[in-house]
Write an enzyme that holds these catalytic residues in place. Sequence first.
Site, PDB file in Angstrom:
ATOM      1  N   HIS A   1       0.785   4.427   4.413  1.00  0.00           N
ATOM      2  CA  HIS A   1       0.037   5.112   3.358  1.00  0.00           C
ATOM      3  C   HIS A   1       0.498   6.555   3.228  1.00  0.00           C
ATOM      4  O   HIS A   1       0.756   7.047   2.130  1.00  0.00           O
ATOM      5  CB  HIS A   1      -1.463   5.091   3.680  1.00  0.00           C
ATOM      6  CG  HIS A   1      -2.050   3.719   3.732  1.00  0.00           C
ATOM      7  ND1 HIS A   1      -3.352   3.473   4.123  1.00  0.00           N
ATOM      8  CD2 HIS A   1      -1.521   2.502   3.460  1.00  0.00           C
ATOM      9  CE1 HIS A   1      -3.592   2.180   4.089  1.00  0.00           C
ATOM     10  NE2 HIS A   1      -2.489   1.570   3.686  1.00  0.00           N
TER      11      HIS A   1
ATOM     12  N   SER B   1       0.809  -1.222   0.000  1.00  0.00           N
ATOM     13  CA  SER B   1       0.000   0.000   0.000  1.00  0.00           C
ATOM     14  C   SER B   1       0.838   1.266   0.000  1.00  0.00           C
ATOM     15  O   SER B   1       0.436   2.275  -0.578  1.00  0.00           O
ATOM     16  CB  SER B   1      -0.929   0.003   1.218  1.00  0.00           C
ATOM     17  OG  SER B   1      -1.811  -1.084   1.171  1.00  0.00           O
TER      18      SER B   1
END
Length: 346
Positions: free
Chosen positions: A242, A190
Amino acid sequence: MAGSVPEIQIQVNSKKGGNSIHPVEPARTSAGGGPPVVYREIKHFKKWFPWLIPSFVIANVVTFLVTMYVNNCPHNSVSCVAGFLGRFSFQPFSENPLLGPSSNTLEKMGALDVNKVVHEHEGWRLITCMWLHGGVFHLLANMLSLIVIGIRLEREFGFVRIGLLYIIAGLGGSLFSALFIKSNISVGASGALFGLLGSMLSELIINWTIYANKLTVLVTLVVIIVINLAVGILPHVDNFAHIGGFMSGFLLGFVFLIRPQFGWVSQRYASSAYSSTSAKPKFKLYQMVLWVISLILLIIGFTGGLVMLLRGVDLNDHCSWCHYMSCVPTSRWSCNTEPVSCMNLG
């Protein structure tokens, strides 16, 4: 006019909702009512065949299969999910609800464990954790996102720039995560995916003048980014990866995805008779300023982050509210997690 030098033609192609403009030049010209002009695309804006991103997808899938083989649930657990798969069966839902391996297996395969990075000099975990996933659901979510975002970017900018952007942004996500998460392990692509998403935003900004419907594209991208980052406030989701990946990708986009302005491209590919008296610069001033500032910030950020990580700095000690960036407690869930695997969900 017969005998005059033809102007460079402009062709509008599909990109970011049909807003990409690709300069093309005529391969054959004619005067008066002659045969139609044949166009060929200028190499600066050619379409690349995407092969690296599909290779990354295959590598992630193969790594997950190897992880499940190493996990060998029937040999290490009393009960397994989908036991008919043999040693590829999944850990019980109570241990891993994502249909995947145990946290011990993930750690053995190279999950991000800050203690091992700092005290056992296993810095390679900052990279290997990008290729591991906590389960089938985690893998599918990340790979679908990688296909949708990555292939489009590779087609536009080529495998070298997008490959470097993916790896460096993923490293940035792992580094930022390691400065905040000290007790849990972390896995997932991610951080790199958010890097690609961040680079789309910076690419729009630095190449602002070549797009039509700029504000529509900008608002759409911002909404998508905000929604994805908002998902990260759920428990067991490493939103620090993230955020770190997004910030790295955003800065890398200014460095890797800069395009020359149309005036320079048209001037270069026109014949000498067509060249204007005043030569146009390849890049606009704002593009060069953004390029320099981003490169400096990247060098400072990665250098400072690595130094702090190796010194064992915990940024939570210097930022009392930063933990809310990764998890916001509500009446439905608590952010106090046990030291188990913390999955990066894109």
